[in-house]
Design a protein around this motif. Structure first.
Motif, PDB file in Angstrom:
ATOM      1  N   VAL A 191     -39.099   2.467   9.320  1.00 12.79           N
ATOM      2  CA  VAL A 191     -38.239   2.856   8.436  1.00 12.79           C
ATOM      3  C   VAL A 191     -38.577   2.681   6.639  1.00 12.79           C
ATOM      4  CG1 VAL A 191     -36.437   1.275   6.451  1.00 12.79           C
ATOM      5  CG2 VAL A 191     -36.262   1.423   9.413  1.00 12.79           C
ATOM      6  N   ASP A 192     -39.421   2.140   6.936  1.00 13.08           N
ATOM      7  CA  ASP A 192     -40.428   2.239   5.029  1.00 13.08           C
ATOM      8  C   ASP A 192     -41.458   3.243   5.023  1.00 13.08           C
ATOM      9  OD1 ASP A 192     -41.593   0.771   6.951  1.00 13.08           O
ATOM     10  OD2 ASP A 192     -42.229  -1.171   5.159  1.00 13.08           O
ATOM     11  N   GLU A 198     -45.726   9.298   2.713  1.00 14.57           N
ATOM     12  CA  GLU A 198     -46.534   8.414   3.152  1.00 14.57           C
ATOM     13  C   GLU A 198     -46.875   8.652   4.906  1.00 14.57           C
ATOM     14  OE1 GLU A 198     -48.393   6.371   1.130  1.00 14.57           O
ATOM     15  OE2 GLU A 198     -46.694   6.071  -0.395  1.00 14.57           O
ATOM     16  N   THR A 213     -28.163  10.575   1.224  1.00 13.44           N
ATOM     17  CA  THR A 213     -28.951  11.391  -0.187  1.00 13.44           C
ATOM     18  C   THR A 213     -29.810  12.115  -0.785  1.00 13.44           C
ATOM     19  OG1 THR A 213     -30.531   8.827  -0.077  1.00 13.44           O
ATOM     20  CG2 THR A 213     -28.917   8.152  -1.225  1.00 13.44           C
ATOM     21  N   ARG A 264     -45.288   4.464  -2.356  1.00 11.02           N
ATOM     22  CA  ARG A 264     -44.038   3.869  -2.167  1.00 11.02           C
ATOM     23  C   ARG A 264     -43.412   3.844  -0.227  1.00 11.02           C
ATOM     24  NH1 ARG A 264     -43.414   9.653  -5.520  1.00 11.02           N
ATOM     25  NH2 ARG A 264     -43.355   9.030  -7.743  1.00 11.02           N
ATOM     26  N   PHE A 265     -43.302   2.524  -0.354  1.00  9.98           N
ATOM     27  CA  PHE A 265     -43.102   2.543   1.135  1.00  9.98           C
ATOM     28  C   PHE A 265     -41.304   1.694   0.843  1.00  9.98           C
ATOM     29  CE2 PHE A 265     -47.761   2.687   1.068  1.00  9.98           C
ATOM     30  CZ  PHE A 265     -47.974   2.481   2.180  1.00  9.98           C
ATOM     31  N   VAL A 266     -40.909   2.830   1.220  1.00  8.74           N
ATOM     32  CA  VAL A 266     -39.338   2.574   0.953  1.00  8.74           C
ATOM     33  C   VAL A 266     -38.735   3.549   1.775  1.00  8.74           C
ATOM     34  CG1 VAL A 266     -39.300   1.707  -1.730  1.00  8.74           C
ATOM     35  CG2 VAL A 266     -39.275   3.833  -0.928  1.00  8.74           C
ATOM     36  N   ALA A 267     -36.841   3.108   1.865  1.00  7.46           N
ATOM     37  CA  ALA A 267     -36.612   4.030   3.347  1.00  7.46           C
ATOM     38  C   ALA A 267     -35.829   4.601   2.341  1.00  7.46           C
ATOM     39  CB  ALA A 267     -34.832   2.567   2.571  1.00  7.46           C
ATOM     40  N   GLU A 268     -35.316   5.659   3.543  1.00  2.00           N
ATOM     41  CA  GLU A 268     -35.353   7.454   3.233  1.00  2.00           C
ATOM     42  C   GLU A 268     -34.361   6.921   1.678  1.00  2.00           C
ATOM     43  OE1 GLU A 268     -36.375  10.272   2.758  1.00  2.00           O
ATOM     44  OE2 GLU A 268     -34.628  11.322   1.993  1.00  2.00           O
ATOM     45  N   THR A 269     -33.616   6.788   1.823  1.00  2.00           N
ATOM     46  CA  THR A 269     -32.073   6.319   1.283  1.00  2.00           C
ATOM     47  C   THR A 269     -32.346   5.953   0.012  1.00  2.00           C
ATOM     48  OG1 THR A 269     -30.911   5.319   3.172  1.00  2.00           O
ATOM     49  CG2 THR A 269     -29.473   5.403   0.580  1.00  2.00           C
ATOM     50  N   MET A 298     -35.475   6.851  -1.175  1.00  2.00           N
ATOM     51  CA  MET A 298     -36.796   7.833  -2.162  1.00  2.00           C
ATOM     52  C   MET A 298     -36.145   8.623  -3.294  1.00  2.00           C
ATOM     53  SD  MET A 298     -40.097   7.471  -1.543  1.00  2.00           S
ATOM     54  CE  MET A 298     -40.788   8.582  -2.540  1.00  2.00           C
ATOM     55  N   PRO A 299     -35.252   8.986  -3.261  1.00  2.00           N
ATOM     56  CA  PRO A 299     -34.449  10.075  -3.639  1.00  2.00           C
ATOM     57  C   PRO A 299     -34.263   9.204  -5.008  1.00  2.00           C
ATOM     58  CG  PRO A 299     -33.165  10.552  -2.044  1.00  2.00           C
ATOM     59  CD  PRO A 299     -34.097   9.504  -1.685  1.00  2.00           C
ATOM     60  N   LEU A 305     -32.560  -5.365  -2.562  1.00  2.00           N
ATOM     61  CA  LEU A 305     -32.752  -3.961  -2.101  1.00  2.00           C
ATOM     62  C   LEU A 305     -31.863  -3.863  -1.286  1.00  2.00           C
ATOM     63  CD1 LEU A 305     -37.130  -3.880  -1.043  1.00  2.00           C
ATOM     64  CD2 LEU A 305     -35.738  -2.444  -2.784  1.00  2.00           C
ATOM     65  N   VAL A 344     -29.741   0.045  -1.236  1.00  2.00           N
ATOM     66  CA  VAL A 344     -29.581   0.756  -0.592  1.00  2.00           C
ATOM     67  C   VAL A 344     -27.824   1.369  -0.611  1.00  2.00           C
ATOM     68  CG1 VAL A 344     -30.113   1.083   1.495  1.00  2.00           C
ATOM     69  CG2 VAL A 344     -31.077   0.820   0.578  1.00  2.00           C
ATOM     70  N   HIS A 375     -42.876  -4.581   0.733  1.00  2.00           N
ATOM     71  CA  HIS A 375     -41.546  -4.258  -0.984  1.00  2.00           C
ATOM     72  C   HIS A 375     -41.796  -3.263  -0.998  1.00  2.00           C
ATOM     73  CE1 HIS A 375     -40.087  -9.078  -1.043  1.00  2.00           C
ATOM     74  NE2 HIS A 375     -39.044  -7.938  -0.047  1.00  2.00           N
ATOM     75  N   GLY A 376     -42.215  -1.841  -0.253  1.00  2.00           N
ATOM     76  CA  GLY A 376     -42.453  -0.685  -1.404  1.00  2.00           C
ATOM     77  C   GLY A 376     -43.680  -0.656  -2.001  1.00  2.00           C
TER      78      GLY A 376
END
Lengths: 278, 407
Positions: free
Chosen positions: A129-130, A135, A157, B17-22, B24-25, B187, B191, B293-294
């Motif tokens: 997921v992350d 990356e 999004t 930047r280790f975050v979910a796709e939602t 990312m933008p 977070l 999201v 946490h990203g």
């Protein structure tokens, strides 16, 4: 061709959508979880997402958070999760298994060591997921080299400008997250989903599975009319919770009742297009 | 040393930047909006006016004369003639009582530039929550603060302050009900409400550009210190010291000195009951690199990569990670990271109160504890600056409890 690619190919020939089920590995304990896992194909699961439990599942709602906590409390580890896949494969060489979770437990184990163990166990794909495309060199590219599919999430999004980047290194299928939100929250609107699936298909030949918020056979059927697959997770995990006895194990007959619930959803997905054609 | 992070938000291998796709933008939008703001003189003008008239900057650099004397007495007793000259950077005098407001002002101006209509934040000790609630009240934006249920219990005064300021404080019971869980919950909110909502992160962690942006907004601490010390002593300090949870007050003090080789840099983590007990939140001393946490950074985790809970008497330091730039400064050796226990912090808390008439927060009491450990053995001409990042009013109840005093 991976098991995953073959499965979606076969289903396309048959003209029906894939029913993708999610359970958390080790929830509520290793033994019960393995029994559920082994029963899923017979209950109608075409593809299995097996959750790798994590203490801090940032994109998941309470249902999956709690299932992760149950699994960890019962002593689940990455090695035990991979061993579940290995034992599943002893009796089933056709149903694809996709490991789903967060990056830290993989990173901590070491990417190379993890990929070796996962391929040896019979894992077919990964959803992490992350790890956005930014990356990709972390895990996505090494996983593809190891012969695993790397399945990416696309979301409302993810606009048309960004979609190509998201799809670039995606294989197996695209997982469309039907809502902006966490797992198990509001149910998607079928009409919006159809349009979104079409939008994604404008950019890729890969099958598109839709998830987040599907709770009933009817909703699953609705999604399966337009998408190549319907993913159900939180609702299945909730039935695991409902079947918990006081000792933290499933009640007598719990596994069978959980699989009955899965079967109901599977019937919804599998009958969707026949129904629509009538 | 001051040029990081790179385009991908990396400090060496840390950050990212280790975050979910939602998200990312949105994270990319934020990056662009921040770049634009940085290059816009009107943004800086607005910041400057608010810092002066609303926050009360600049904050003084104060010579802690009696504390210095105290350490010199100690040196004498040991037969030495040393004792460093101690200065406090008085961030506790800022509006809302800590350094947190520096960052909140910057980010809320940015949120408004981006057209966001709703602000969310996480808080541990409640200082960041109060600062966020404050700027939201000032600019008329609705504010939701996620706070661990455990922390709500031990920081009641700040919870009340946030509510007075009009913020909604949401108790977080998932996980262990502390700062990391509050961050997870924020977070999740983000999201879900990605269009309307701005996530005002309180420390130098999270996906790029947060670690760099929060650092930039806090760097005013170090910039002022540099100038003030030059004016006062005609030279740079020999060492700067700050406490570290996520590490924003420390990063703000350290960053302007990174290229000044003569300035030693010390970050003080919370050792809780002692690193050896496992009950601490010293991510660098007692953790290993991971992703949460990203960002990639040092984390408290077990053998299977599961996140362990931090423990400290100070809720503001009780985070199982640390800003990625600190991880990098640690590995490059530019900064030295040490730790102080609950007990040492409590002693420093009382020492500072009695010697200087300043009740410090428990967080900077950890930095003071390190100062107390080393200052007597340093030469008299050693100029040492400690960041007094917050005031201790919020902590008197938990300190009383630890001292066995009933209020």
């Amino acid at each position: 061709m991976t098991r995953l690619e073959k499965r979606f190919d076969d289903l396309k020939t048959q003209g029906r959508a894939a029913f993708v089920t999610f359970i958390t590995a080790g929830d509520p304990n290793l033994e019960d979880s393995l029994a559920i896992l082994k029963g899923l194909p017979e209950a109608g699961a075409d593809v299995i997402e097996l959750g790798m439990p994590f203490t801090d599942p940032m994109a998941d709602g309470p249902a999956i958070q709690h299932s992760s906590q149950r699994a960890l409390a019962a002593g689940q580890t990455m090695l035990k999760t991979l061993d579940m896949v290995r034992r599943f494969r002893e009796g089933d060489d056709a149903t694809p298994i996709v490991l789903m979770g967060y990056y830290n437990p993989i990173y901590h184990m070491g990417v190379e060591k993890f990929l070796d163990a996962a391929t040896a166990a019979g894992v077919d794909g990964l959803i992490v997921v992350d790890l956005p495309p930014e990356e990709d060199d972390e895990l996505c590219v090494p996983a593809m080299k190891a012969g695993l599919n790397f399945i990416r999430l696309a979301t409302p999004t993810t606009d048309d400008k960004r979609l190509p980047a998201v799809l670039a290194n995606t294989s197996g299928f695209v997982y469309y997250v039907s809502i902006t939100g966490i797992t198990g929250s509001a149910s998607p609107q079928a009409r919006n989903v159809a349009a979104s699936v079409q939008r994604i298909k404008g950019h890729t030949k890969l099958p598109v599975a839709v998830g987040f918020g599907i709770k009933t056979p009817e909703q699953a059927a609705e999604i399966a009319r337009d998408a190549d697959g319907a993913v159900v997770g939180s609702a299945i995990v909730e039935t695991v919770k409902a079947e918990l006895g006081e000792d933290g194990k499933l009640k007598d007959g719990g596994v069978a009742r959980i699989l009955d619930f899965v079967r109901g959803l599977a019937d919804g997905v599998h009958g969707a297009r026949a129904q629509a054609a009538e | 040393m001051r040029s990081g992070p790179d385009e991908r938000g990396r400090f060496g291998i840390f950050g990212g930047r280790f975050v979910a796709e939602t998200l990312m933008p949105l994270v990319l939008d934020l990056d662009q909006a921040y770049k634009d703001a940085k290059n816009d003189p009107s943004f800086h003008d607005e910041m400057e006016a608010l810092q002066r008239d609303y926050v009360g900057r600049e904050s003084p650099l104060y010579y802690a004369e009696r504390l210095t004397e105290h350490f010199r007495e100690q040196a004498k007793e040991k037969g030495g003639d040393g004792g460093a000259k101690i200065f406090f950077k008085r961030e506790e005098l800022n509006h809302t009582g800590s350094h947190k407001i520096n960052n909140c002002l910057g980010q809320i101006l940015l949120a408004m530039r981006m057209g966001k209509k709703r602000i969310i934040a996480e808080t541990g000790a409640g200082q960041h929550g109060v600062a966020t609630a404050t700027v939201c009240a000032r600019f008329g934006l609705p504010c939701v603060v996620y706070m661990g249920a455990t922390d709500i219990e031990r920081q009641k005064p700040n919870v009340f302050r946030m509510r007075l300021l009009g913020a909604e404080v949401v108790p977080v019971t998932s996980g262990t009900g502390t700062l990391k869980d509050a961050m997870n919950e924020a977070l999740r909110d983000w999201v879900t409400n990605v269009d309307s909502t701005y996530y005002l992160i309180g420390t130098v962690a999270g996906p790029h550009p947060y670690p760099a942006m929060v650092r930039d907004f806090q760097a005013i601490i170090g910039e002022e210190t540099r100038r003030q010390m030059m004016e006062r002593e005609g030279r740079l300090p020999d060492s700067v010291v700050a406490c570290i949870g996520g590490g924003s007050n420390a990063m703000g003090l350290f960053h302007p000195f990174l290229d000044d080789e003569s300035v030693q840099i010390f970050g003080v983590e919370a050792a809780g009951h002692g690193i050896e007990t496992g009950e601490h939140c010293a991510s660098l001393k007692g953790g290993s690199p991971g992703v949460l946490h990203g960002n990639r950074t040092y984390l408290l985790q077990d053998d299977d990569g599961q996140i362990r809970d931090g423990y400290s008497i100070s809720a503001g330091l009780d985070y199982p990670g640390i800003g990625p730039e600190h991880s990098w400064l640690h590995e490059t050796g530019r900064a030295t990271y040490v730790s102080a226990t609950d007990q040492e912090a409590l002693e420093a808390f009382q020492l500072c109160s009695r010697k200087e008439g300043i009740i410090p927060a428990l967080e900077p009491s950890h930095a003071l504890a390190y100062v107390a450990r080393v200052a007597p053995d340093l030469p008299r001409d050693h100029l040492m600056v400690v960041n007094l990042s917050g005031r201790g009013d919020k902590d008197i109840f938990s300190v009383a409890e630890h001292l066995g005093v009933k209020l």
